[in-house]
Design an enzyme around this catalytic site. Structure first.
Site, PDB file in Angstrom:
ATOM      1  N   LYS A  44      41.518  37.049  47.281  1.00  6.58           N
ATOM      2  CA  LYS A  44      42.383  36.026  46.671  1.00  6.58           C
ATOM      3  C   LYS A  44      43.810  36.515  46.412  1.00  6.58           C
ATOM      4  O   LYS A  44      44.522  35.981  45.566  1.00  6.58           O
ATOM      5  CB  LYS A  44      41.788  35.451  45.366  1.00  6.58           C
ATOM      6  CG  LYS A  44      40.350  34.999  45.435  1.00  6.58           C
ATOM      7  CD  LYS A  44      39.970  34.263  46.686  1.00  6.58           C
ATOM      8  CE  LYS A  44      40.663  32.923  46.841  1.00  6.58           C
ATOM      9  NZ  LYS A  44      40.379  32.345  48.193  1.00  6.58           N
ATOM     10  N   HIS A  99      38.570  43.859  52.738  1.00  3.31           N
ATOM     11  CA  HIS A  99      38.684  43.905  51.277  1.00  3.31           C
ATOM     12  C   HIS A  99      38.111  45.213  50.732  1.00  3.31           C
ATOM     13  O   HIS A  99      37.916  45.347  49.518  1.00  3.31           O
ATOM     14  CB  HIS A  99      37.897  42.751  50.634  1.00  3.31           C
ATOM     15  CG  HIS A  99      38.441  41.377  50.888  1.00  3.31           C
ATOM     16  ND1 HIS A  99      39.770  41.057  50.762  1.00  3.31           N
ATOM     17  CD2 HIS A  99      37.816  40.222  51.234  1.00  3.31           C
ATOM     18  CE1 HIS A  99      39.934  39.756  51.027  1.00  3.31           C
ATOM     19  NE2 HIS A  99      38.775  39.244  51.321  1.00  3.31           N
ATOM     20  N   SER A 129      42.851  31.746  41.246  1.00  2.00           N
ATOM     21  CA  SER A 129      42.530  31.382  42.625  1.00  2.00           C
ATOM     22  C   SER A 129      41.023  31.526  42.860  1.00  2.00           C
ATOM     23  O   SER A 129      40.380  30.660  43.467  1.00  2.00           O
ATOM     24  CB  SER A 129      43.322  32.287  43.575  1.00  2.00           C
ATOM     25  OG  SER A 129      43.104  31.925  44.909  1.00  2.00           O
TER      26      SER A 129
HETATM   27  P1  A3P Z   1      45.728  29.767  45.477  1.00  2.00           P
HETATM   28  O1  A3P Z   1      44.261  29.538  45.295  1.00  2.00           O
HETATM   29  O2  A3P Z   1      46.379  30.267  44.225  1.00  2.00           O
HETATM   30  O3  A3P Z   1      46.438  28.580  46.054  1.00  2.00           O
HETATM   31  P2  A3P Z   1      43.086  34.995  50.176  1.00  2.00           P
HETATM   32  O4  A3P Z   1      43.568  34.620  51.534  1.00  2.00           O
HETATM   33  O5  A3P Z   1      43.225  36.447  49.869  1.00  2.00           O
HETATM   34  O6  A3P Z   1      41.714  34.469  49.926  1.00  2.00           O
HETATM   35  O7  A3P Z   1      44.059  34.295  49.129  1.00  2.00           O
HETATM   36  C1  A3P Z   1      44.038  32.891  48.968  1.00  2.00           C
HETATM   37  C2  A3P Z   1      45.260  32.492  48.175  1.00  2.00           C
HETATM   38  O8  A3P Z   1      46.435  32.670  48.978  1.00  2.00           O
HETATM   39  C3  A3P Z   1      45.222  31.013  47.785  1.00  2.00           C
HETATM   40  O9  A3P Z   1      45.899  30.937  46.527  1.00  2.00           O
HETATM   41  C4  A3P Z   1      46.021  30.390  48.912  1.00  2.00           C
HETATM   42  O10 A3P Z   1      46.518  29.114  48.628  1.00  2.00           O
HETATM   43  C5  A3P Z   1      47.131  31.424  49.042  1.00  2.00           C
HETATM   44  N1  A3P Z   1      47.867  31.318  50.311  1.00  2.00           N
HETATM   45  C6  A3P Z   1      47.370  31.258  51.560  1.00  2.00           C
HETATM   46  N2  A3P Z   1      48.366  31.108  52.456  1.00  2.00           N
HETATM   47  C7  A3P Z   1      49.513  31.083  51.760  1.00  2.00           C
HETATM   48  C8  A3P Z   1      50.890  30.933  52.125  1.00  2.00           C
HETATM   49  N3  A3P Z   1      51.283  30.762  53.385  1.00  2.00           N
HETATM   50  N4  A3P Z   1      51.810  30.957  51.134  1.00  2.00           N
HETATM   51  C9  A3P Z   1      51.446  31.113  49.852  1.00  2.00           C
HETATM   52  N5  A3P Z   1      50.151  31.243  49.448  1.00  2.00           N
HETATM   53  C10 A3P Z   1      49.201  31.225  50.391  1.00  2.00           C
END
Ligand code: A3P
Length: 287
Positions: A44, A99, A129
């Site tokens: 996340k 991870h 998140s």
């Molecule tokens: P949120 O749930 O706060 O919106 P991961 O990929 O490590 O699982 O992280 C997911 C988080 O990264 C989510 O956060 C997602 O919306 C955010 N995310 C993914 N792509 C993104 C982008 N291009 N810009 C900003 N945040 C992004």
């Protein structure tokens, strides 16, 4: 935490996604190539965002690959069960996600010239998140009580172990020339600057238009529309998208809408205590 988990060398992993065998493969058997690029995060923290950026850089800003191959197949997690099949499809230089905490990472990496990009995010926003992720992903039982989630997080009781240990473990490599670290918040504030720094680290020379294209096609709004990147192709039994989107808000500071003042103070105290021996400050601390 509320998923069917097991421990491997002190950290929690999820049955059905990981196994002793997949973790042993990642740690001891996987052969790292010198041109491999690893996208490492605590969950996340912006893993999928970095997948997009790195794949766009690899293709000089051309979005064709990002628009035609699912992100988790373009840059699969090498510790999961499915990886041995996915691995065969990867083209060099391979962009591989993970991870894993530092101590469980591929041993062959440390003898290679491969590179690691480590992305970190304000842990309070990681918690938020994750809170929403548990509502849509089959691995987790939905967590109603936000305090319970904070407690689990600070006690390291979650997938891939403690966030604090993860960050501190990987930061041992901060002066290694094969290691690049950045925060989610820096990328949000200045995505172009982040891409330029990444290109330099990776030895990729992109012109201005190509860099603009990387920024444009990795923006939250573009990724949200791209079905190869927005997780809408994940089967409904894995991700229940009637309850929310994987690409949820993509902002920093959403924790302010979820933590009470008391919860924030409680978290900050533990954060300061646990992070003090690292002697580093992070961009999110200034926000
Ligand atoms: P949120 O749930 O706060 O919106 P991961 O990929 O490590 O699982 O992280 C997911 C988080 O990264 C989510 O956060 C997602 O919306 C955010 N995310 C993914 N792509 C993104 C982008 N291009 N810009 C900003 N945040 C992004």
């Amino acid at each position: 935490m509320s998923f069917d988990h097991f421990y491997y060398k002190g950290a929690q992993f999820a049955h059905t996604v990981h196994s002793e065998s997949s973790l042993n493969y990642a740690e001891n058997e996987f052969e790292v190539l010198d041109d491999d690029v690893f996208n490492v995060t605590y969950p996340k923290s912006g893993t999928n965002w970095m997948i997009e950026i790195l794949n766009l850089i690899k293709h000089d800003g051309d979005p064709t690959t990002c628009q035609s191959i699912l992100n988790f197949e373009r840059s699969p997690w090498f510790e999961i069960e499915a990886f041995k099949e996915q691995e065969k499809q990867l083209s060099q230089p391979r962009i591989i996600s993970s991870h894993l905490p530092h101590q469980l990472f591929a041993k062959s990496f440390f003898k290679s010239k491969a590179k690691i990009i480590y992305t970190m995010r304000n842990p309070k926003d990681v918690i938020v998140s994750f809170f929403y992720f548990t509502k849509i992903h089959y691995l987790f039982k939905e967590i109603e009580n936000f305090q319970e989630l904070i407690d689990n997080f600070v006690n390291g009781n979650g997938l891939y172990g403690s966030w604090f240990d993860h960050v501190k473990g990987w930061m041992q490599m901060k002066d290694d020339s094969r290691f690049f670290y950045i925060t989610y918040e820096e990328l949000l504030k200045d995505p172009r600057g982040g891409v330029v720094r990444l290109c330099k680290f990776l030895g990729k020379q992109l012109d201005d238009a190509q860099i603009d294209s990387v920024v444009k096609h990795s923006a939250f709004s573009t990724m949200k529309e791209n079905k190869m990147s927005n997780w809408t192709q994940v089967p409904a039994e894995v991700l229940d998208q009637t309850k929310g989107s994987f690409l949820r808000k993509g902002i920093s500071g959403d924790w302010k809408n979820h933590f009470t003042v008391a919860q924030s103070e409680y978290f900050d105290k533990i954060y300061q205590e646990k992070m003090k021996d690292l002697n580093m400050s992070f961009y999110w601390e200034q926000l």
